[in-house]
Design a protein around this motif. Structure first.
Motif, short mmCIF file in Angstrom:
data_model
loop_
_atom_site.label_atom_id
_atom_site.label_comp_id
_atom_site.label_asym_id
_atom_site.label_seq_id
_atom_site.Cartn_x
_atom_site.Cartn_y
_atom_site.Cartn_z
N GLY A 1 0.61 -1.55 -0.13
CA GLY A 1 0.04 0.19 -0.03
C GLY A 1 0.94 1.29 -0.04
N SER A 2 2.00 1.16 -0.70
CA SER A 2 2.89 2.40 -0.84
C SER A 2 3.63 2.29 -2.14
CB SER A 2 3.65 2.34 0.44
OG SER A 2 4.52 3.32 0.39
N VAL A 3 4.39 3.54 -2.40
CA VAL A 3 5.13 3.47 -3.55
C VAL A 3 5.96 4.99 -3.40
CG1 VAL A 3 3.52 5.22 -4.64
CG2 VAL A 3 4.97 3.92 -6.20
N ASP A 4 7.06 4.83 -4.11
CA ASP A 4 7.86 5.97 -4.02
C ASP A 4 7.89 6.73 -5.43
OD1 ASP A 4 10.26 7.78 -4.65
OD2 ASP A 4 11.29 6.87 -2.70
N PRO A 5 7.10 7.84 -5.51
CA PRO A 5 6.84 8.52 -6.51
C PRO A 5 7.65 9.72 -7.14
CG PRO A 5 5.63 9.66 -4.93
CD PRO A 5 6.38 8.56 -4.36
N GLY A 6 9.04 9.25 -6.50
CA GLY A 6 9.74 10.31 -7.05
C GLY A 6 11.31 9.63 -7.48
N LEU B 1 1.16 10.82 -2.48
CA LEU B 1 1.33 9.81 -1.45
C LEU B 1 0.64 9.84 -0.32
CD1 LEU B 1 2.92 6.99 -1.44
CD2 LEU B 1 4.53 8.07 -0.53
N LYS B 2 0.79 11.27 0.25
CA LYS B 2 0.16 11.62 1.64
C LYS B 2 -1.62 11.23 1.40
CE LYS B 2 -0.92 15.14 4.82
NZ LYS B 2 -1.17 14.44 5.92
N LEU B 3 -1.96 11.57 0.28
CA LEU B 3 -3.49 11.61 -0.05
C LEU B 3 -3.61 10.38 -0.14
CD1 LEU B 3 -4.04 14.47 -2.67
CD2 LEU B 3 -4.87 14.30 -0.31
#
Length: 260
Positions: A137-142, A231-233
């Motif tokens: 339930g996560s990802v690194d969008p950078g 990601l916070k959203l």
């Protein structure tokens, strides 16, 4: 400087910064990130230091990303997502000295991102690389996605993120994620040797070279900043929380029942 989560040591002009949370597989919490940022800046602007090593304590893990025990929709520190990831990543990129990732075990999730961002990565043949974000339930969008594509190529980067497979040290070298893979007993000596060689080079030339390499992908800092807000959203959704809940309940997550 006094540190709680990391160790700081200078060996023959080489600063070793070690995440000292082996009981947590060197996963980082807010305090860890803040201390890493402080240590990187201390070493980066210390004229007696010529190279920086980023390591993880113990034999099992280099770093396994954010501490999930501190993540229940948000992490426990400051920053957009409760961890100052943008600052930590920028610190590695912006200090005017090369940062070498020393990987002796698991480099998973955010730990894999750190390896991606470091100037060089030296691993042992017991190292294991990979991403788990979409399983958790996560990802690194950078940098973890956009810069990874520059490092290993678009197709491989998408495979890493979409399939969440694990890769050996030799496989990491083959794809360009690591520079060299050695036997575990040779790891520290090899890292120190490479670092000391860098220390013999012109520090100004090295700093200019690093800045020049980084300029080509400087726009990705903006991608990362915007991505962290997204990601916070995402962390505030039931879909993301399903990953944490499944981990705690030791079951397979069912993300699709929460997807909108």
């Amino acid at each position: 400087m006094e540190f709680e989560d990391i160790l700081y040591d200078v060996r023959n002009h080489v600063a070793w910064i070690t995440i000292n949370r082996p009981e947590k597989m060197n996963a980082f919490r807010g305090t860890t990130c803040d201390e890493l940022i402080r240590a990187l800046n201390k070493a980066g602007y210390d004229k007696s230091v010529g190279c920086i090593v980023l390591a993880g304590a113990g034999d099992k893990a280099f770093c396994t990303g954010g501490d999930q025990s501190a993540h229940d929709g948000n992490y426990d520190g400051r920053g957009t997502i409760g961890l100052p990831m943008e600052e930590l990543h920028d610190a590695i990129r912006n200090v005017p000295k090369p940062v070498i990732a020393r990987v002796q075990g698991y480099a998973i999730g955010g730990g894999n991102v750190l390896c991606t961002i470091c100037d060089l990565t030296i691993c042992s043949d017991k190292a294991i690389f990979g991403q788990v974000g979409p399983k958790m339930g996560s990802v690194d969008p950078g940098y973890g996605t956009a810069f990874l594509a520059r490092v290993v190529g678009e197709k491989k980067a998408r495979e890493i993120w979409y399939l969440n497979k694990r890769y050996s040290g030799e496989e990491a070298v083959a794809m360009g994620l690591a520079n060299i893979c050695v036997a575990p007993e040779q790891l520290d000596a090899t890292v120190q040797e490479w670092a000391e060689t860098i220390c013999e080079r012109s520090p100004t030339a090295i700093a200019i070279a690093k800045r020049s390499f980084n300029m080509d992908t400087a726009h990705q800092a903006g991608i990362a900043g915007m991505g962290m807000y997204a990601l916070k959203l995402y962390y505030d959704t039931d879909e993301s929380r399903e990953g944490v809940a499944a981990l705690k309940e030791k079951r397979k997550p069912d993300f699709r029942k929460h997807a909108k």
